[in-house]
Design an enzyme around this catalytic site. Structure first.
Site, PDB file in Angstrom:
ATOM      1  CG  PHE A 219      -2.343  -1.342   0.816  1.00 14.59           C
ATOM      2  CD1 PHE A 219      -2.542  -2.555   1.468  1.00 14.59           C
ATOM      3  CD2 PHE A 219      -3.206  -0.293   1.110  1.00 14.59           C
ATOM      4  CE1 PHE A 219      -3.558  -2.718   2.395  1.00 14.59           C
ATOM      5  CE2 PHE A 219      -4.238  -0.443   2.029  1.00 14.59           C
ATOM      6  CZ  PHE A 219      -4.424  -1.664   2.669  1.00 14.59           C
ATOM      7  N   GLY A 313      -3.763   6.002   2.066  1.00 11.87           N
ATOM      8  CA  GLY A 313      -3.983   4.565   2.180  1.00 11.87           C
ATOM      9  C   GLY A 313      -4.696   4.036   0.946  1.00 11.87           C
ATOM     10  CG  ASP A 314      -8.231   2.353   0.978  1.00  9.65           C
ATOM     11  OD1 ASP A 314      -7.760   1.728   1.949  1.00  9.65           O
ATOM     12  OD2 ASP A 314      -9.423   2.686   0.921  1.00  9.65           O
ATOM     13  CG  ASN A 315      -7.173   2.035  -4.632  1.00 10.11           C
ATOM     14  OD1 ASN A 315      -7.854   1.997  -3.602  1.00 10.11           O
ATOM     15  ND2 ASN A 315      -7.388   1.226  -5.634  1.00 10.11           N
ATOM     16  CD1 TRP A 316      -1.267   3.002  -0.270  1.00  8.82           C
ATOM     17  CD2 TRP A 316      -0.126   4.708   0.600  1.00  8.82           C
ATOM     18  NE1 TRP A 316      -0.452   2.488   0.697  1.00  8.82           N
ATOM     19  CE2 TRP A 316       0.258   3.516   1.260  1.00  8.82           C
ATOM     20  CE3 TRP A 316       0.462   5.915   0.978  1.00  8.82           C
ATOM     21  CZ2 TRP A 316       1.225   3.494   2.275  1.00  8.82           C
ATOM     22  CZ3 TRP A 316       1.419   5.882   1.992  1.00  8.82           C
ATOM     23  CH2 TRP A 316       1.790   4.693   2.628  1.00  8.82           C
TER      24      TRP A 316
END
Lengths: 724, 724
Positions: A219, A313-316
């Site tokens: 994100f 989350g993170d690389n979602w």
């Protein structure tokens, strides 16, 4: 509650075998996980517990990434606004950015892929009028209009994964390599992520669950030249762009995306902006692309006899779990961080996976677990907020993160978590195959609808924010309330009408935002559809600036239904006579504290004596109701989270639905308590949501009341009489 | 100050001869006036004083009006919003109005002169789709869209002069006839007002001054069905319309006016609305028409050897004294009510008349002059506020109103007014032919410019209003400050540029209003002109929401100059790092009280570290400065009137003008005191603006300071050393 086991995940670390065994036993844990910065020893991996292993797909593989820098992930960035004071202006467009994170992409012709904008007129500058200096990252624009502002929207490579960058900088990791994110839309990367996972699955026989953190694109999280956060949007899709994606989009949709479709005045399609068609199309395309790629990895994982769990989350980007393609990925589980009831529901409501796991607070980190500090209050708060939500829709597992050796030094904390784990399992067993009693069906109406279930108004990762807490409270209240909640979008309603089974619609947000709706309220179809729905018996609750756009003499387009509007100045010459609150009202019957509308809303006034004002001060209505045909509306100026505001909201919903008579079923008249009933199993639970003793009258499903006294934080299970 | 005489007007009443003589003598009055409800006895008329007689032109002549009801004044009114729930809707369009004040005009074909509007789409309904019922005042509209709202804009006759109606209802005058206003645009009325005045002038030989109250059309003041005020706009032109005026307009301008040009969504062209071209054209036409008609009456008055004085208010449509045609009327004087310093300047700055008279507070009415009440504090407040303004630009006369017999029962009050009258004459003599020392030239920039000098933000007749007091304070502060003030409009600036001699421009108001400017900030010419002007050394002060319209990533279009902008939600994902106030600042050096920004402004944030934040709390900037090229800007969240805010504003202006070095000239460092200097006469005055003793350092024109102690309310006159 006797001793039970399972449904709990423990973090572990090196040289912690005996204590791990003890915690496994006391907390009844059946899984062990590694964390960022911890690795599991082999003896721990051989304990009687599932082993979760964190797996990075498109970061943390620098040996590959460094050989394919042309496959770095990309993003469109906007320069600072630059004032022209003459006929030529030079824009040092990358100056504000952190050069270790991003660097301009000159590999793809800037004249084709970049845009220079006159921000004073909102017009694109003809590329013939500008040129660029690669060495100094300067764009020089000719024939400009003096005292207009110009910006450059440039395509950049992302050189550093934002989460690793954040941890690196925060923890001062020195010369530890920067993890380079690469783009699976590009050929070598696409092949690499598959090959690497295949090998990794072979190399990690002890791993039972591959915890993907996450898949491909992080994100939006961009740092400034001082290496501090400049822009962050948990839902941002900006960092998934590439020239390949731009071309693929054009091919599929028949129109071209522009840099401005991403940069958008510097708003970068913030979730607070009403989404454009281009942006929605782009999201759809990326969700499909990511789904296909992720599905491939999940299938490999399954083929290796392991489960695939996704970190929320993170690389979602593209794997938003409420997106329409998400279930097709075929994941076994999702794990996410539980900050409160709303984030618990954000996890537990996810469709299309076998189980949901919540990581609870506090993390076992030195910022909480230091000598002299008591970690228990944070754990209590976290559990009591989450517990309400679990009563409605449980997650399937709970877990913790960080260094268990730190927590182990606080025996009372270990005791408390033991109690929480047992309580969680007990609740889960009573709840997970049961439908809780539900008094009403509520829909939250905004631009995003179900895609952003339980996380409208999200800024950063759910941090406090002055502009959102007065709306966010509504979600937190609902997360553990005896109502069913759905999230619907304006587009959905316009295409398919208002779903049949909805009792009350909530529209809540600041004017112009995606949550209030902004320009969508120019659409007479939406306005008249909603009016008709309320007029024929629907309930409508507005918070803040609902249905707001200045048109036809109203600011709230449903002012006639709400019975209130906001004074913008244009009707100051019109007398406002209605400011006397009613003496009492159903909505505020349980109130014991001062009313608190958070940021509130200025200049709200009642349109006529038909508006029942419940709270009024300083020349403003804060809470009111209005009957509209057979329907009812409630206006609330703001609703920060509190037990009292939860009660006010619940009563507002029942009032709007014209179901006051139903309200005293499975109800506790002390607003710090709640009742959740499970008709199928013939049980109900009375919750004390505070850490203080509470006395309350409890009403059963037929409205019979009994007085009960609950210990701090107590949950008391009861059996229904005659199954009622 | 010795005993002086003149420049004071006394109200009198029947059977009050001896006391009138006493007051004449003690207050040094040289004129006597009648009032609404008082008549002067002959013996009073023969005292050594000018006699003012109130004269009504187009009301109070019912013997004529009743015979010419077709010449009644008219107005366009809008019905209540009426919701269609089926394909037909009936609108009882006159239901909300007071039928003794207005009645629908069916003499002129409603199908031609009225409009039915779909307010949900902002479209006119084809007249073929509606019909009207004269008897019940109902319009029935067919083929409507269910759940749209409809309104009827109808032409009405005004049957009752609003001021007389107000007094009648307030004082319960029973069966006293309702004064019917007639329209001098219509033939019989035009003739009548001339003939009547001719005769009247003959019949009133004792009258020296004809006090016109006022001329032809009363500002908009409409009552509701409960006989209470529904809409009031002191500057409204609505009640001057007629079919004749509509036709005259079309002939002159070549386009037709519509009912909507007056009704305007129910905003009725409130002064808070950015004026439309049609409305401005209409104002211009009516001003010319009224000027011609009024001039005729004034010339008759002069021919009879009398003076013509206009009351500022009531039936003053078209005679706004800052309008461009006003001086051509040829009036001798204007008299108006002085509520504070700004209203004093509203009177004293009027061009094109020989003298200006202010009516001071309190009125000699029983609401103030009753046993047990002390009328002096109100008089002191009124005088101290007005006195500051008189020091800058004096009115030529002061006066009082009401029943002097009431005031006469309060000997200390009579003493105080005696002192005020003497002080006024002393000031007048020292000031009226002198230019006061002026440190700066300030322009207030809004949609209305000079036409609404000293009365932007006016609601009703200057009553307190939550939405305006934080802007109005700026005018009150300026009314008695050592700066020259002009009012300029966006149109003027766009046509002719920014006047050469301006040091600082102020733009102050709520977003979207005529005072901030609304859509005018879409005009890139205005934006770049103002930017260039500041950049090249101009000073800009913004209060509230200056230059506001959401465009190009900014809400304040001059955000780059101000260094602050307002968060609307779209940039919540962008980090805001700048919230540390400077330790001290020139602007707040004299501050002794808590800062008070009135309503303030939510969500203002600084754009960069270049913004000097002076006041910050609760996540918001309240006061800040920013350098822009050679120019400077100051942002203030709101500025209710107080001595301290006057000082903050003055310092903001000097700071913006980059003239801090000039600030300590003719300056008192105690902010409750002010210095006014008159270089031509070599004198200056030190004012204590409070009713408490004050000690202050006073700086002369060269910056030399002396300490002085001033008695409550004292004004101390000083002679300059060497004329400096």
């Amino acid at each position: 509650m006797g001793k039970t086991k399972g449904r709990v995940t423990l973090p572990s670390q090196s040289n912690f075998l005996e204590q791990t065994k003890d915690l496994l036993n006391r907390w009844g844990a059946d899984a062990i996980r590694d964390s960022d910065g911890t690795k599991l020893d082999d003896d721990i991996k051989h304990l009687d517990a599932k082993i979760y292993t964190t797996y990075f797909v498109a970061r943390g593989h620098n040996e590959f990434a460094q050989q394919h820098m042309e496959e770095c992930q990309q993003i469109y960035l906007m320069s600072a606004y630059t004032l022209a004071t003459e006929n030529q202006v030079s824009i040092a467009f990358a100056k504000e950015y952190f050069d270790q994170q991003v660097t301009p992409d000159y590999d793809h012709d800037p004249k084709v892929w970049w845009e220079v904008m006159d921000r004073t007129t909102d017009e694109v500058v003809d590329p013939a009028n500008w040129d660029y200096d690669k060495e100094h990252h300067i764009v020089t624009v000719n024939n400009v209009i003096p005292f207009h502002e110009y910006t450059v929207s440039f395509l950049a490579y992302i050189l550093w994964d934002p989460t690793q960058m954040y941890n690196h900088i925060t923890n001062d990791w020195g010369d530890k390599p920067h993890e380079i994110p690469f783009d699976v839309r590009k050929p070598a990367s696409a092949q690499y992520v598959v090959d690497y996972l295949k090998q990794w699955l072979k190399d990690n026989p002890d791993t039972d669950v591959v915890r993907f953190t996450t898949f491909f694109y992080h994100f939006t999280l961009i740092f400034n030249a001082r290496a501090k956060e400049k822009f962050v949007d948990w839902c941002g899709y900006g960092a998934s762009i590439s020239t390949e994606a731009m071309l693929a989009f054009e091919k599929e949709y028949g129109y071209k995306l522009r840099p401005e479709d991403f940069v958008q005045n510097g708003y970068y399609n913030s979730t607070f902006c009403v989404p454009t068609k281009a942006y929605l199309d782009y999201i759809d395309m990326q969700q499909r692309f990511v789904k296909d790629k992720a599905k491939e990895l999940v299938e490999l994982t399954h083929a290796a006899g392991k489960e695939a769990m996704m970190f929320l989350g993170d690389n979602w980007i593209g794997t938003e779990p409420y997106g329409k393609y998400f279930p097709e990925i075929g994941l076994d589980a999702v794990v996410g961080s539980v900050g409160n009831g709303a984030t618990l529901r954000l996890i537990s409501d996810i469709p299309g996976v076998k189980y949901h796991e919540g990581r609870f607070l506090p993390y076992f980190f030195p910022d909480t677990f230091y000598e002299g500090n008591d970690p228990i209050p944070e754990a209590v708060d976290n559990w009591l907020c989450a517990r309400r939500a679990i009563m409605r829709k449980p997650i399937d597992r709970i877990g913790y993160g960080g260094y268990p050796s730190l927590a182990y030094k606080f025996p009372k904390f270990v005791d408390y978590i033991e109690k929480v784990c047992d309580e969680f399992r007990y609740i889960y067993d009573h709840v997970h195959e049961n439908e809780p009693y539900c008094g009403l069906r509520v829909a939250i109406l905004n631009s995003w609808g179900s895609l952003r279930s339980w996380h409208p108004y999200m800024v950063a990762h759910g941090l406090y924010c002055k502009q959102i807490y007065s709306y966010n409270g509504m979600l937190e209240s609902l997360s553990g309330a005896s109502v069913d909640v759905t999230f619907i979008s304006f587009d959905e309603v316009l295409a398919h009408g208002i779903p049949e089974d909805i009792d009350v619609i909530i529209n809540a947000g600041d004017a112009g935002t995606a949550f209030s709706g902004g320009s969508v309220w120019n659409n007479e179809k939406l306005v008249s559809m909603l009016r008709a729905w309320v007029y024929n018996g629907g309930g409508l609750v507005g918070i803040g600036e609902p249905t707001a756009i200045e048109k036809g003499g109203h600011f709230f387009q449903l002012a006639d239904a709400f019975g209130v509007d906001k004074e913008l100045g244009f009707t100051l010459h019109t007398d406002k006579y209605f400011h006397t609150p009613v003496e009492q009202h159903f909505i505020t019957e349980d109130v014991v504290e001062d009313l608190n509308f958070g940021e509130g809303m200025k200049n709200i006034y009642a349109l006529s004596e038909d508006t029942q004002i419940i709270s009024y001060s300083n020349g403003e209505v804060h809470l009111s109701t209005h009957t509209y045909g057979k329907g009812r509306c409630v206006y609330i100026a703001g609703l920060p989270y509190s037990e009292q505001n939860t009660r006010i909201l619940m009563r507002s919903l029942y009032y709007a639905a014209d179901k006051e008579a139903e309200f005293r079923k499975w109800y506790a008249d002390n607003l710090y308590c709640e009742v959740h009933a499970y008709p199928k199993s013939g049980t109900y639970a009375i919750l004390n949501n505070t850490n203080r003793e509470q006395v309350t009258n409890v009403y059963d499903g037929e409205g019979n009341k009994t007085s009960v006294t609950l210990a701090p934080g107590e949950i008391r299970w009861m059996v229904m009489n005659d199954g009622k």
